[in-house]
Design a protein around this motif. Structure first.
Motif, PDB file in Angstrom:
ATOM      1  N   LYS A 178     -80.792 -40.687  73.469  1.00 23.38           N
ATOM      2  CA  LYS A 178     -81.623 -39.721  73.309  1.00 23.38           C
ATOM      3  C   LYS A 178     -82.441 -40.113  71.758  1.00 23.38           C
ATOM      4  N   GLU A 179     -81.797 -40.550  70.852  1.00 24.21           N
ATOM      5  CA  GLU A 179     -82.478 -41.074  69.525  1.00 24.21           C
ATOM      6  C   GLU A 179     -83.174 -42.181  69.802  1.00 24.21           C
ATOM      7  N   CYS A 180     -83.028 -42.940  71.126  1.00 26.05           N
ATOM      8  CA  CYS A 180     -84.029 -43.924  71.404  1.00 26.05           C
ATOM      9  C   CYS A 180     -84.999 -43.368  72.252  1.00 26.05           C
ATOM     10  N   GLY A 181     -85.283 -42.356  72.527  1.00 25.69           N
ATOM     11  CA  GLY A 181     -86.361 -41.659  73.387  1.00 25.69           C
ATOM     12  C   GLY A 181     -85.953 -41.975  74.873  1.00 25.69           C
ATOM     13  N   VAL A 182     -84.517 -41.973  75.296  1.00 24.24           N
ATOM     14  CA  VAL A 182     -84.319 -42.545  76.530  1.00 24.24           C
ATOM     15  C   VAL A 182     -83.347 -41.563  77.175  1.00 24.24           C
ATOM     16  N   TRP A 241     -83.972 -43.406  81.761  1.00 23.09           N
ATOM     17  CA  TRP A 241     -85.402 -43.048  82.040  1.00 23.09           C
ATOM     18  C   TRP A 241     -86.133 -42.789  80.561  1.00 23.09           C
ATOM     19  N   ASP A 242     -87.171 -43.141  80.342  1.00 23.38           N
ATOM     20  CA  ASP A 242     -88.195 -42.831  79.266  1.00 23.38           C
ATOM     21  C   ASP A 242     -88.152 -41.236  79.325  1.00 23.38           C
ATOM     22  N   SER A 243     -87.829 -40.711  78.096  1.00 23.82           N
ATOM     23  CA  SER A 243     -87.555 -39.054  78.011  1.00 23.82           C
ATOM     24  C   SER A 243     -88.896 -38.636  78.036  1.00 23.82           C
ATOM     25  N   LYS A 244     -90.025 -39.178  77.722  1.00 27.06           N
ATOM     26  CA  LYS A 244     -91.396 -38.745  77.789  1.00 27.06           C
ATOM     27  C   LYS A 244     -92.008 -38.638  79.178  1.00 27.06           C
ATOM     28  N   THR A 245     -92.018 -40.176  79.598  1.00 25.55           N
ATOM     29  CA  THR A 245     -92.910 -40.319  80.820  1.00 25.55           C
ATOM     30  C   THR A 245     -91.895 -40.301  81.957  1.00 25.55           C
ATOM     31  N   GLY A 246     -90.665 -40.426  81.816  1.00 26.47           N
ATOM     32  CA  GLY A 246     -89.728 -40.731  83.086  1.00 26.47           C
ATOM     33  C   GLY A 246     -89.654 -41.963  83.761  1.00 26.47           C
ATOM     34  N   GLU A 292     -87.865 -53.820  77.187  1.00 30.79           N
ATOM     35  CA  GLU A 292     -88.491 -52.389  76.496  1.00 30.79           C
ATOM     36  C   GLU A 292     -86.978 -51.668  76.128  1.00 30.79           C
ATOM     37  N   ILE A 293     -86.152 -51.588  76.951  1.00 31.72           N
ATOM     38  CA  ILE A 293     -84.881 -50.859  76.838  1.00 31.72           C
ATOM     39  C   ILE A 293     -84.093 -51.552  75.652  1.00 31.72           C
ATOM     40  N   MET A 294     -84.227 -52.876  75.920  1.00 36.05           N
ATOM     41  CA  MET A 294     -83.476 -53.602  74.576  1.00 36.05           C
ATOM     42  C   MET A 294     -83.887 -53.380  73.165  1.00 36.05           C
ATOM     43  N   LYS A 295     -85.478 -53.413  73.240  1.00 38.64           N
ATOM     44  CA  LYS A 295     -85.989 -53.193  71.980  1.00 38.64           C
ATOM     45  C   LYS A 295     -85.680 -51.769  71.246  1.00 38.64           C
ATOM     46  N   ARG A 296     -85.598 -50.847  72.377  1.00 42.23           N
ATOM     47  CA  ARG A 296     -85.331 -49.534  71.887  1.00 42.23           C
ATOM     48  C   ARG A 296     -84.061 -49.310  71.270  1.00 42.23           C
ATOM     49  N   LEU A 297     -83.091 -50.070  71.894  1.00 37.20           N
ATOM     50  CA  LEU A 297     -81.685 -50.096  71.531  1.00 37.20           C
ATOM     51  C   LEU A 297     -81.537 -50.685  69.948  1.00 37.20           C
ATOM     52  N   THR A 298     -82.376 -51.777  69.783  1.00 39.65           N
ATOM     53  CA  THR A 298     -82.040 -52.657  68.477  1.00 39.65           C
ATOM     54  C   THR A 298     -82.604 -51.758  67.305  1.00 39.65           C
ATOM     55  N   THR A 299     -83.673 -51.133  67.883  1.00 40.00           N
ATOM     56  CA  THR A 299     -84.484 -50.347  66.704  1.00 40.00           C
ATOM     57  C   THR A 299     -83.911 -49.137  66.167  1.00 40.00           C
ATOM     58  N   HIS A 300     -82.577 -48.750  67.001  1.00 36.68           N
ATOM     59  CA  HIS A 300     -81.943 -47.360  66.664  1.00 36.68           C
ATOM     60  C   HIS A 300     -80.668 -47.619  66.540  1.00 36.68           C
ATOM     61  N   ILE A 301     -79.876 -48.812  66.823  1.00 35.56           N
ATOM     62  CA  ILE A 301     -78.476 -49.091  66.532  1.00 35.56           C
ATOM     63  C   ILE A 301     -78.026 -49.168  65.097  1.00 35.56           C
TER      64      ILE A 301
END
Ligand code: ADP
Ligand code: UDP
Length: 237
Positions: free
Chosen positions: A167-171, A202-207, A228-237
Motif C-alpha cells: 500500500k505504501e508503494c501505491g500497489v 495492481w497499481d492502486s490508482k490505475t489498476g 516498475e514493481i521492483m522500482k516501487r519496492l526499492t524506493t519504499h523498503i
C-alpha cells in the motif's frame, strides 16, 4: 560456502546442494511458465528481480516475527537458504477476487472481500495442483493439524505485513501463493519465493497489472511491469 551439484531444476529456479547439509543455494531463472507448464516463455531480467524482491520481502517478514528460509543473498540470481522438506501445499491468500477464484465462482475480477480468504492446493504437477481442504490435506498426510494451524497463522500474518507494505508503494496486493517447509527440527518456515510470479499486484490508482498476469494473458509490457514493481519496492523498503 561451496556450491555443489544441482539437486533439482524447476520451472523458475534451480536448486543446488552446498557443503552444509542444512543449506541450499537457489538460482533464479528468466524462464516463465503458466497453465501448468503449457505456456512457456522468457521474461528477460525476471530472475534477478525475483531473487532480490523475494529476499527483501522475506527479510521484512522475519523482522515482523515470521520465520523464513532466507539466509543470505549471494549474487544477483543466487541465494543461500535453509534446506526444508517442502509441505506439498500451495497456500493461496486472496484479498480481492481474481484468476481462478473469479472463474470458479463466477465473480468479477476486482471485487474486494470483507476479509482475506485462504485456500490450499495439492502441490502435484501430474494432478494439476488440485484444490483441497484441510481435511483432505490431513487425510493425505501432507501436514498435521498443528502444522496447518501454524501455516494459516503465518500466511495471514504475511498478508497483513505485505498488504500494508505494498500500500505504501501505491500497489494493491490482490492475492498470492506461499509454500512452507519443515526444518530438520520439524519447525515450519516460509520457503520458496514471493515475487511478481507468485503475487497479483495492481497499481492502486490505475489498476494496471504489475505481475505475471501480463505474461499469462499476453498483455504485453511484461519486462516493464517487473521493472516498475521492483522500482516501487526499492524506493519504499
Ligand atoms: P517448481 O518446482 O514448481 O517448478 P521452482 O522452479 O520455483 O518451482 O523450483 C524450486 C523448487 O524448490 C520448488 O519445488 C520449491 O518447492 C523448492 N524449494 C523452495 N525453497 C526450498 C527450500 N528452502 N528447501 C527445499 N526446497 C525448496
Ligand atoms: N499462483 C502461483 N503458482 C501457482 C498458482 C497460483 O504462484 O501454481 C499464484 C498466482 O500468481 C496468484 C495466486 O497464486 O497470485 C492465485 O492464483 P489463482 O488460483 O487465481 O490461479 P491462476 O489464475 O494463476 O491460475
Amino acid at each position: 560456502m561451496k556450491k555443489l551439484e544441482q539437486l533439482y531444476e524447476g520451472k523458475a529456479k534451480k536448486v543446488f546442494r552446498t557443503d552444509d547439509p542444512e543449506l541450499l543455494i537457489v538460482s533464479y531463472k528468466d524462464d516463465a511458465t503458466a497453465f501448468n507448464g503449457l505456456k512457456k516463455g522468457t521474461i528477460v531480467g525476471k530472475g534477478v528481480i525475483n531473487n532480490r524482491m523475494s529476499n527483501l520481502l522475506m527479510k521484512r517478514l522475519e523482522a515482523s516475527g515470521i520465520p523464513t528460509h532466507f539466509v543470505e543473498e549471494l549474487n544477483d540470481r543466487e541465494t543461500l537458504v535453509k534446506k526444508v522438506s517442502i509441505v506439498p501445499l500451495e497456500v493461496i491468500i486472496r484479498n480481492i477476487a481474481a484468476g481462478s477464484f473469479s472463474k470458479r465462482y463466477g465473480v468479477e475480477e476486482g471485487v474486494a472481500f470483507d476479509f482475506p480468504t485462504i485456500e490450499f492446493s495439492y502441490k502435484n504437477d501430474a494432478l494439476g495442483d488440485p484444490l483441497l481442504n484441510e481435511y483432505h490435506a490431513r487425510a493425505l498426510r501432507l501436514a498435521s493439524a498443528d502444522e496447518i494451524e501454524t501455516i494459516k497463522r503465518y500466511a495471514f500474518g504475511v498478508n497483513e505485513e505485505l498488504k500494508a507494505f505494498w500500500k505504501e508503494c501505491g500497489v494493491t496486493l490482490v492475492d498470492f501463493k506461499l509454500e512452507f517447509g519443515r526444518l530438520s527440527d520439524g519447525s515450519i518456515v516460509l520457503a520458496d519465493e514471493i515475487s511478481p510470479d507468485t503475487c497479483r499486484l495492481w497499481d492502486s490508482k490505475t489498476g494496471e497489472k504489475l505481475d505475471k498476469d501480463r505474461f499469462r494473458r499476453d498483455l504485453g509490457g511484461v519486462e516493464d511491469a517487473y521493472a516498475e514493481i521492483m522500482k516501487r519496492l526499492t524506493t519504499h523498503i
